[in-house]
Structures are given as C-alpha cells and as structure tokens.
Design an enzyme around this catalytic site. Sequence first.
Site, PDB file in Angstrom:
ATOM      1  CB  CYS A   2      -0.846   0.000   1.263  1.00 21.62           C
ATOM      2  SG  CYS A   2      -1.806  -1.513   1.437  1.00 21.62           S
ATOM      3  NE  ARG A  27       4.272   1.718  -1.697  1.00 18.97           N
ATOM      4  CZ  ARG A  27       5.498   1.219  -1.651  1.00 18.97           C
ATOM      5  NH1 ARG A  27       6.412   1.678  -2.477  1.00 18.97           N
ATOM      6  NH2 ARG A  27       5.815   0.277  -0.802  1.00 18.97           N
ATOM      7  CD1 TRP A  74      -3.098  -4.572  -4.944  1.00 15.48           C
ATOM      8  CD2 TRP A  74      -2.322  -5.892  -3.308  1.00 15.48           C
ATOM      9  NE1 TRP A  74      -3.013  -5.851  -5.437  1.00 15.48           N
ATOM     10  CE2 TRP A  74      -2.543  -6.688  -4.454  1.00 15.48           C
ATOM     11  CE3 TRP A  74      -1.842  -6.507  -2.159  1.00 15.48           C
ATOM     12  CZ2 TRP A  74      -2.294  -8.056  -4.484  1.00 15.48           C
ATOM     13  CZ3 TRP A  74      -1.591  -7.875  -2.186  1.00 15.48           C
ATOM     14  CH2 TRP A  74      -1.809  -8.630  -3.345  1.00 15.48           C
ATOM     15  CG  ASN A 100       3.307  -1.164   2.620  1.00 16.56           C
ATOM     16  OD1 ASN A 100       2.648  -2.086   2.139  1.00 16.56           O
ATOM     17  ND2 ASN A 100       4.562  -0.919   2.268  1.00 16.56           N
ATOM     18  N   GLY A 101       1.959  -3.434   4.841  1.00 17.49           N
ATOM     19  CA  GLY A 101       2.627  -4.645   5.326  1.00 17.49           C
ATOM     20  C   GLY A 101       1.637  -5.702   5.749  1.00 17.49           C
ATOM     21  CD  GLU A 481       8.137  -9.146 -19.633  1.00 13.08           C
ATOM     22  OE1 GLU A 481       8.063 -10.003 -18.750  1.00 13.08           O
ATOM     23  OE2 GLU A 481       7.868  -7.950 -19.446  1.00 13.08           O
ATOM     24  CE  LYS A 485       4.647  -6.543 -18.888  1.00 11.93           C
ATOM     25  NZ  LYS A 485       5.917  -6.782 -18.265  1.00 11.93           N
ATOM     26  CD  GLU A 488       1.838  -7.106 -15.941  1.00 16.81           C
ATOM     27  OE1 GLU A 488       1.785  -6.987 -14.714  1.00 16.81           O
ATOM     28  OE2 GLU A 488       2.905  -7.034 -16.572  1.00 16.81           O
ATOM     29  CG  HIS A 504       6.636 -32.351 -25.475  1.00 13.81           C
ATOM     30  ND1 HIS A 504       6.912 -33.687 -25.683  1.00 13.81           N
ATOM     31  CD2 HIS A 504       7.625 -31.661 -26.085  1.00 13.81           C
ATOM     32  CE1 HIS A 504       8.042 -33.793 -26.373  1.00 13.81           C
ATOM     33  NE2 HIS A 504       8.494 -32.567 -26.623  1.00 13.81           N
ATOM     34  CE  LYS A 603       6.690  -0.634 -11.558  1.00 11.34           C
ATOM     35  NZ  LYS A 603       6.773  -1.381 -12.838  1.00 11.34           N
TER      36      LYS A 603
HETATM   37  O1  M6R Z   1      10.132  -4.904  -8.600  1.00 13.20           O
HETATM   38  P1  M6R Z   1      10.422  -6.288  -9.083  1.00 13.20           P
HETATM   39  O2  M6R Z   1      11.219  -6.325 -10.334  1.00 13.20           O
HETATM   40  O3  M6R Z   1      11.021  -7.160  -8.015  1.00 13.20           O
HETATM   41  O4  M6R Z   1       8.990  -6.884  -9.416  1.00 13.20           O
HETATM   42  C1  M6R Z   1       8.803  -8.202  -9.820  1.00 13.20           C
HETATM   43  C2  M6R Z   1       7.417  -8.433 -10.337  1.00 13.20           C
HETATM   44  O5  M6R Z   1       6.473  -8.177  -9.340  1.00 13.20           O
HETATM   45  C3  M6R Z   1       7.100  -7.564 -11.557  1.00 13.20           C
HETATM   46  O6  M6R Z   1       8.032  -7.731 -12.557  1.00 13.20           O
HETATM   47  C4  M6R Z   1       5.689  -7.910 -12.094  1.00 13.20           C
HETATM   48  O7  M6R Z   1       5.673  -9.189 -12.622  1.00 13.20           O
HETATM   49  C5  M6R Z   1       5.256  -6.873 -13.142  1.00 13.20           C
HETATM   50  N1  M6R Z   1       3.890  -6.501 -12.920  1.00 13.20           N
HETATM   51  C6  M6R Z   1       5.367  -7.364 -14.528  1.00 13.20           C
HETATM   52  O8  M6R Z   1       4.973  -6.423 -15.465  1.00 13.20           O
END
Ligand code: M6R
Length: 608
Positions: A2, A27, A74, A100-101, A481, A485, A488, A504, A603
């Site tokens: 958060c 966040r 969050w 936050n936590g 990746e 993308k 998400e 497979h 994030k």
């Molecule tokens: O801040 P970080 O690189 O440790 O974050 C890792 C993942 O949480 C981050 O890459 C996440 O998968 C992204 N939303 C991908 O776009």
Amino acid sequence: MCGIIGYVGGRDVPSVLLGGLWRLEYRGYDSSGIAVISNSELVVRKVPGKLSELEELIKRKHVSGTIGIGHTRWATHGLPQENNTHPLVDCNEEIALVVNGIIENYLALKDELEAKGHIFRSLTDSEVIVHLIEENRSRGLAEAVKLAVKKLTGNFAFAVISINDRNKLVCARHDAPLICCYNSKEAAVASDISGVISIFDEVIYIPNDSIVVLQKGKCIITNFQGRTIKAPVHQVTIDVQDIDKGRFPHFMLKEIYEQPKVLHSIVSERIAGDGIRLGSELGISDAELKKVSRIVIQACGTSWHAGLIGKYIIEKFARIHTEVDISSEFRYRDAVFDSDTLVMAISQSGETADTIAGLREAKVKFLKALSLVNVLQSSIHRESDGIIEIMAGPEIGVASTKAYTAEIVNLHFLALYLGLLRGFVSRADLAEHLAALEELPGQVEQVIKLDSEIREIAKIFCNSRDFLFLGRGLNYATALEGALKLKEISYINATGYAAGEMKHGPIAMIDNKMPIVCVNPRTSVYEKMLNNIQEAVARKGIPISIVTRGDRRTRGISAYSVSIPECHECVSPVLSVIPLQLLAYHIATLKGLDVDRPRNLAKSVTVE
Ligand code: M6R
C-alpha cells in the site's frame, strides 16, 4: 503493498496528502483515505474505489488542519470496502493509523485485545496496531508505538497521529520501505520519495527496525530498543517530471517510448574505453568474481524473465553454471550451495518481499549477494553485498517495460565482464558485443516507430479469448514476457511456451481462432522455430510473427508479422519484446482497460 503518507506543516494538509497519494497510487489502488486533526478533532475521509473518488469526497466535505496521514490500499485482509479502508482508528477515535505490510500474528493479538474490551471495526490485520497503541496511550504516542512494535511479527511500515499528541507524526518500519523528510517549517513521511517529491529536496531512508518522531524542524530516530540512531540525509535526485505522464496517456506507453533513452544512458555508462564499467557499488572484487563457480539468480515476474536471459548469456560468455529461480520457490527450497556460489537478486523496485527473502536466505548461508536493482536505497540495495544499478529511471506503470530491457542490457554487460575476467571472451569478441550494444538504442527507436502498425494488429485480435506466445533460446523468455504483459493488463488468457515444448501438450489448444505470437528473429535457433511455426500453421493457428527485416520465409507462413532490425543474437530479446509490449498496450486500451492500474495488481509486491 500500500502507499502511505503523513504530513505536518503549514500547507493545506488534505491537498498535500492527496498529491502524495496520486504519486503513490501505483502501490495499490482499491481504496484510499486520509485522517486530519482539525480543531482537536480527528476527521477521517475514506472511500473504497479509485483515488479520484476520495478527491471528490474531500472536495465535497473539506477538512483543514496542520497534521494528517493518508493511505492508498492493495487489499490483503478484508475486501476493499469502507470499514477495511485506512486510516484505521482506535476505539475512541482519537488515534489514526495507516499501514503497509502484513501482521502475521494479528489473530492472536486481536483475541487478546478483544478480551480487554477493544472493538474492531475492520477485517484487516493492521487494525491490531492502533488498538495496541491505544492500550498505552497514557504514556505518549512515541512510547505507545515503541511498546506496540515489540508485539508485532510480520513486516510493516506505518504512520500514526493522535489528538493527544497533535504536533507529532510517529512512524515505524520493519522490513517495509519508509522515508521521511523535514525542515524548519514542515515534515513528512511516505512509502517512497515520490510521495513527497514536490515539497522536499532532501530525504532520509528510515533505517529498518526504527521508530521516527517527526515534527516541524525535528526528526528523532530510535531503534526498537529506544537507542537514538543517526541516519544520513540524501539529496532527492529524481524530478517531478520523471514521475509525470507528460504528453502520454499512460505511464506504460511513456515508459515504452523511453527505452531508447534509457538504453543509451546504460550503454554510455557501462562502456569505459575498450572495457566495461559495472559501477562503483559492485561490492565484490575481481578476484572474488573469478572464483565464482555457480550463480543463482532469483527474481519474480518480469525480472525473473530477465534472469532467464541472464542464464543464457552468463553461461555462454563466462562459462559459469547459472540457475534461475522464482524467488517464492527459491526461498523455501533449501537449495544446495557451495562457498563459491554467487546469489543474484534482480528487482526493479528492490522491495519485492519474496526476492528480499531469497536474498536473506543467501546471507544466512554466508553467500555473496550481487543484485541488479533499479530503486536505489531500496531494501535489496541495502542488504546486498553489491549492486549493479539497472538505471531505468522511475518506473510507475504496473506493467514493467523499460526496467525489463534495462535489466537485460545490464546482464549482458555483466556476462561480458565475467567472460573477460575468466578468459572466455576475447578482446575481439568484446568489441563485437560492444558495437551491438551501442547500436541497440537506435534500433529500439526504429521498432517503436512501428507503433501504429502494431496497433492495427491489436485491433484485429483485441477480442480474442486466448493467445499463445512461442519462442526459443534467448527468446523463450521473450515469449513468457509477451504473455505476461498481455494477461496482466488485458486479462486475456495468454500462455508463453518454449516452442519446442509445444508438441508436448499446448498444441492441443490450437485451432483456427488461436492467435500465436511467434518470436523468430534470425538467431541460432531460427530454423527450429520456423519448423514450430509450420506445425502451428498445420493446425490452422494464426501466427503473428516477430521477424528480422527481410526474412521472407517466416513472413511467408505468418498471417501477420512485425519486422525488427538485423541485430546480434544476444540483443534480439530487447528488440523482440518491444512489439509485444506495444501489442499488449494497444489490446488493453482498445478494450477500454486502465493499463496503468490493472485489476488486482500493484507495482511493488511487498507481501509474500
Ligand atoms: O520490482 P520487481 O522487479 O522485483 O517486481 C517483480 C514483479 O512483481 C514484476 O516484474 C511484475 O511481474 C510486473 N507486474 C510485470 O509487469
């Protein structure tokens, strides 16, 4: 995960809190609120939903005061509804708290507190903290916080205000990020610098396991035992513009477009004459690096994908056995190490809970830890023996883009550096690679110019239900990746697969409605990948291929294709991923989705 903020001073407190919350919104963004002490009264405004709704509420029901706290959430414990939204208050509505936590022992504490008569209003784990503080309120806010933190297990950063101590902002942190700033007129606390960037130009990264009492012109930091701590003051180096969308409709698009500039700065920084400079914070000597017999990379999400590319290139150039683990697996798997194992965390935020835990696992075993990290002074930065700065600049979009390509390029430099040290990379090899890396930013720029072409492809497929992404070798990670993308930010079911593995199992999913993104730049596995595309075509799949300019064979069997410039194989994952970032972006925006605030995400994933 958060965002928290607190402010004491002469500005309009709700505006300062809201301004900070807008910048911390990445966040978490499922509910938000503020609490302000106004004429000796604690006034709370909070709403489930977007921050704009809190802004509206504050416009309708304005509140003034000189001290306040704010939160953007969050949800972990309890739905995003008003009673679970922070600030949380004590039984008498005199103390307000933002956290936050995660408090792991909250159920036991809640039972204890309820037995003493405390009334809980939320289902959050955090509420126990405000009641613990309430228990000792007669001893003053700072002392009550000190007694409360002793009872907590888990990770947390919080800020608290009380009408009985109304000039003080008291905060505490244990394994969750928190910064503070102060001058003679005002003081503030926030989850990160972006929360306070428009007001202060100096910042203190609050040391772990400490309590801070902030007042105008005063900042007293003590550890949990009560001993005073001195923490260095740093100059704020990021600019408001760095965390502003500028002319772009979304941070994600801005950050995709920033990639040529970011990569150019990395390449200029890392190339030193005819050698490589990994930065002043490497923390591990060449002699120690020479002895490394095994590297374990651990990371999450997009950073894990970069790690997969790191494995290929470190093994290729430096001939060091390299493993890549997902941090949440690594931390619990009791991996086998020897004393010459180097552990590498890769993290944009430097605050990902599982990656931090993986790093600590390595430290407990007395292993050297060299991390790739973008946010300086983050937990991963501070806890590693050394770092290589990713140098992507602030990344706000939840979908990581520029940090990914920056991570890959830095891993490329690291692999070459290790290869040189160990004698597997000759001067001629190095010159060839450096030339390829120098050319890369310009080539990325050329790929970004294909934006409108990619948008046309997005229009055709934005209503598809499923996508398959295939790649091989270095571009297996590109397929993963690309799929991440897309899923998400567009919520389309997208599966990334190693193309050779398709037969497979996943081949069964292919029919004449299935778009298959095939990453096939000209590399050492080009022919193999071409065969896999043929296999998909034979099942009536619809290939959308990423090809090297002039590649008529892949184009010929694909329904759609996007051409990237001719490049060295080792930089092909950087060029190939750009069309996939743009494809995901356009599909999501065509579907009318909020790409910077995808549902259920945040994030930084600072919880396990
Ligand atoms: O801040 P970080 O690189 O440790 O974050 C890792 C993942 O949480 C981050 O890459 C996440 O998968 C992204 N939303 C991908 O776009």
